[in-house]
Structure formats: C-alpha cells, structure tokens
Design a protein around this motif. Structure first.
Motif, short mmCIF file in Angstrom:
data_model
loop_
_atom_site.label_atom_id
_atom_site.label_comp_id
_atom_site.label_asym_id
_atom_site.label_seq_id
_atom_site.Cartn_x
_atom_site.Cartn_y
_atom_site.Cartn_z
N LEU A 157 0.78 -1.29 0.11
CA LEU A 157 -0.15 0.01 0.05
C LEU A 157 0.80 1.24 0.03
O LEU A 157 0.80 2.23 -0.88
CB LEU A 157 -0.85 0.02 1.22
CG LEU A 157 -2.27 0.78 1.39
CD1 LEU A 157 -3.20 0.52 0.23
CD2 LEU A 157 -3.06 0.74 2.52
N LEU A 212 -6.78 8.46 2.34
CA LEU A 212 -7.28 7.25 1.64
C LEU A 212 -6.30 6.14 1.75
O LEU A 212 -6.49 5.14 2.23
CB LEU A 212 -7.69 7.51 0.13
CG LEU A 212 -8.47 6.13 -0.46
CD1 LEU A 212 -9.97 6.30 0.31
CD2 LEU A 212 -8.64 6.45 -1.89
N THR A 216 -6.98 2.90 4.76
CA THR A 216 -7.16 1.71 4.18
C THR A 216 -6.73 0.53 4.97
O THR A 216 -5.41 0.58 5.27
CB THR A 216 -6.80 1.57 2.77
OG1 THR A 216 -7.54 2.53 2.15
CG2 THR A 216 -7.06 -0.15 2.13
N GLU A 217 -7.37 -0.41 5.53
CA GLU A 217 -6.99 -1.56 6.21
C GLU A 217 -7.29 -2.69 5.63
O GLU A 217 -8.51 -2.73 5.07
CB GLU A 217 -7.41 -1.33 7.82
CG GLU A 217 -6.94 -0.20 8.42
CD GLU A 217 -7.22 -0.12 9.98
OE1 GLU A 217 -7.78 -1.13 10.22
OE2 GLU A 217 -6.94 0.93 10.47
N LYS A 220 -10.85 -3.54 6.98
CA LYS A 220 -11.94 -2.96 6.75
C LYS A 220 -12.73 -3.42 5.58
O LYS A 220 -12.06 -3.75 4.53
CB LYS A 220 -11.66 -1.43 6.68
CG LYS A 220 -11.23 -1.02 7.89
CD LYS A 220 -11.08 0.65 7.88
CE LYS A 220 -10.67 1.14 9.31
NZ LYS A 220 -10.42 2.58 9.08
N GLU A 222 -14.45 -3.02 1.69
CA GLU A 222 -13.98 -2.31 0.46
C GLU A 222 -15.03 -1.13 0.32
O GLU A 222 -14.71 -0.18 -0.40
CB GLU A 222 -14.06 -3.26 -0.61
CG GLU A 222 -12.84 -4.14 -0.74
CD GLU A 222 -12.99 -5.14 -1.68
OE1 GLU A 222 -13.68 -4.98 -2.89
OE2 GLU A 222 -12.42 -6.39 -1.67
N GLN A 224 -15.91 1.05 2.04
CA GLN A 224 -15.43 2.36 2.75
C GLN A 224 -14.46 3.16 1.82
O GLN A 224 -14.56 4.03 1.76
CB GLN A 224 -14.34 1.99 4.03
CG GLN A 224 -15.39 1.45 5.19
CD GLN A 224 -14.70 1.37 6.48
OE1 GLN A 224 -13.63 0.74 6.30
NE2 GLN A 224 -15.26 1.68 7.61
N VAL A 225 -13.86 2.21 0.84
CA VAL A 225 -12.90 2.76 0.00
C VAL A 225 -13.89 3.31 -1.26
O VAL A 225 -13.55 4.47 -1.77
CB VAL A 225 -11.91 1.95 -0.54
CG1 VAL A 225 -11.04 2.44 -1.79
CG2 VAL A 225 -11.06 1.28 0.40
N ARG A 254 -8.14 4.89 -6.05
CA ARG A 254 -9.22 4.39 -5.30
C ARG A 254 -9.18 2.73 -6.09
O ARG A 254 -9.23 2.02 -5.45
CB ARG A 254 -10.37 5.17 -5.64
CG ARG A 254 -11.60 4.24 -4.51
CD ARG A 254 -12.92 4.83 -4.86
NE ARG A 254 -12.72 6.35 -4.31
CZ ARG A 254 -12.85 7.45 -4.85
NH1 ARG A 254 -12.59 7.33 -6.03
NH2 ARG A 254 -12.71 8.39 -3.99
N ILE A 257 -6.39 0.60 -4.70
CA ILE A 257 -6.52 0.17 -3.60
C ILE A 257 -7.42 -1.02 -3.61
O ILE A 257 -7.09 -1.95 -3.03
CB ILE A 257 -6.95 1.30 -2.64
CG1 ILE A 257 -5.82 2.18 -2.60
CG2 ILE A 257 -7.28 0.75 -1.38
CD1 ILE A 257 -6.07 3.62 -1.76
N LEU A 261 -6.68 -4.78 -2.21
CA LEU A 261 -7.53 -5.34 -1.17
C LEU A 261 -8.13 -6.70 -1.75
O LEU A 261 -8.19 -7.84 -1.05
CB LEU A 261 -8.67 -4.40 -0.91
CG LEU A 261 -8.32 -3.36 0.11
CD1 LEU A 261 -9.54 -2.50 0.42
CD2 LEU A 261 -8.08 -4.08 1.60
#
Length: 297
Positions: A157, A212, A216-217, A220, A222, A224-225, A254, A257, A261
C-alpha cells in the motif's frame, strides 16, 4: 484372574456395571489397547501427542489381510476400567484361540488400524504459507493469517501511495510549466488567481489521496474505499484540464487500492484442511489385554 495360555498370562480388565434389580449383567470379552500417538508433521510444524483407548472385537485371524474397521472399535474411558474380571454377572466365553501369540499379532493389527484411522485435521493457507496451531479454530486461524499478511499489505500500500505521490507531482510540474508560460505573456491578475487556485486544488487532492491510503486496512470493508466521495464542485473556467487530470489520478488511486484489497482477501480466503496421519514410529503401544464389557440385557 488372568487368562492362562502357553505363552503366559494375559492381563484382564473389566468395565464395572451396576446390575439392575432382577437382571443379570452379561459381559463379553474384547481386546483392549491403550496407545499414545505423536503427531509430528515437519511441513506444518504441528506437534501434538494424544492418547487412544479402544476395545476391539475378537475374531479369528485366518488371513493377514483381515483388518479392523471403525465399526469394530469402541472408545473406552481408561479411568473407568477396573482390574480383573467382574465379580458378578455372566461372562461370555473367551475364544480358545486367544493366547499370547495371538495378542502379539493383534497388537500389530491395532497399530495398523491406528495408522489407517487416526488423523488430525488442521487448517492451512498456502498463499500465506501458514498452518493452524493445535486447538486453533477457523476464525482464530483466519485472524492470524490476516495479521501475518498485514505487514506485506501495508508495504504494498505504501508503494502504491508513493507512485501516486509521483503522479500528483507530475501534474503539479505540468501545471507549473503552463502557468509560467501564461504569466510571462500576460501577467494578468486572473492568471495569478487561477495559478493559486490550482495549487490549492492539487494540495487538497494530495491530502485526500494520502488520507485514503492511511485509512485503508485489510480488515475494513471495501465499501469504505468505494464510498469515498470525489469533489462535487465543477471545475472553474480555465481549470477544467487540471481538475480532469487530478480526478483521473484520484479515481485510479481508489481502483488500485480496491484491486490490492481484492488480491489480499482472495489469498486470505484460500483456506483448506490439511490432514496429518501418524507413521509407524509415531505410535507407542502402552498396554494390551482382555477387557470385559457389559452387554445390553
């Protein structure tokens, strides 16, 4: 008492049973074995020792290929077993072929039985190269895999974030060159105002993208992204090209990411069961004897 044979005495145990009023308890002989199994798997690093206590059906061994099956075995709690034969009740006759030599052959058969029917199933994730620990359930194993993957996920990331920082810098340098060219030819106040505006715009987009990546974790959702909103205001006249460039960078960030994920979560879902079976050297016979088991009236 001990059953006498040509090879010597064979120890006898019984499973105590209280006789119901007016009912004589009948006891049938079984071969009783206690063993310890050392599960020791090099690939997974799994190590565990378990105890096995089973009563097996007695039948003549006319063929070495005859094997015990699971339905011929009965699990026994060794703490409830008493020495000797039952003091009351009716004992079914012990087959005459049972002697010390037969017991030795039966011990070998029992070890063979354990090699075929004893197994420990654990979880494994090839993508993460991790196996579950003794007693670890699926939820705890998946959480540990997520924790193990967290460091490499954050590293990837951060690498993406650096790439998009360079993209923002490229937009800034391009806009700077265009702005210098316009100011050198006009010196117009509107050009100065627009120059200040796009610099502020680039800074805000850079901050949003940084936020952003920071939030991002792996744990969490997806969504949320995906729900992170793009700027809702329309570009000011003369700045459409700058806004378009910045919007493309933000959308691409985005998408990258979400793709990262998806890749990691696909790896975390790649869990299956891994079966460990004992080898001959892993099975240790503790004792073998005759066990008298109560039968239903």
């Amino acid at each position: 008492m001990n059953f006498q044979s040509q090879g010597g005495p064979i120890k006898e145990l019984h499973f105590p049973q209280v006789s119901p009023d007016g009912v004589e308890v009948e006891f049938a002989p079984r071969l009783y074995f206690e063993a310890k199994i050392d599960f020791n798997d090099v690939r997974s690093g799994f190590r565990e020792t378990c105890s096995v206590s089973k009563a097996m059906e007695i039948y003549p061994i006319d063929d070495d290929d005859v094997l015990w099956t699971k339905d011929m075995a009965c699990d026994i709690d060794p703490s409830r077993v008493a020495s000797g034969t039952p003091s009351t009740g009716k004992l079914h006759p012990l087959p005459s072929f049972v002697d010390s030599e037969t017991m030795i052959r039966m011990e070998a058969m029992f070890i063979n039985y354990l090699m075929r029917h004893s197994a420990v199933s654990i979880y494994r994730n090839f993508a993460v190269n991790t196996y579950s620990n003794p007693g670890e359930n699926l939820g705890d194993f998946q959480s540990r895999c997520t924790e193990i993957s967290g460091e490499s996920f954050r590293k990837d990331l951060d690498g993406l974030h650096e790439m998009f920082q360079r993209k923002i810098e490229q937009v800034r340098e391009k806009c700077l060159r265009e702005s210098v060219g316009l100011l050198s030819t006009s010196g117009d106040f509107d050009e100065i105002r627009r120059d200040s505006h796009w610099k502020s715009k680039i800074h805000k987009v850079s901050e949003r993208i940084a936020d952003l990546f920071l939030k991002t974790e792996l744990l969490k959702d997806e969504a949320q992204v995906e729900s992170s909103e793009l700027p809702s205001n329309y570009p000011a006249p003369g700045l459409q090209l700058v806004d378009e460039r910045l919007q493309y960078v933000e959308i691409e960030a985005r998408q990258k990411i979400l793709h990262l994920l998806s890749q990691y979560r696909e790896k975390l879902r790649a869990v299956d069961e891994y079966t460990i079976r004992p080898n001959l050297k892993d099975i240790h016979l503790v004792r073998s004897c005759i066990l008298w088991l109560p039968q239903e009236a």
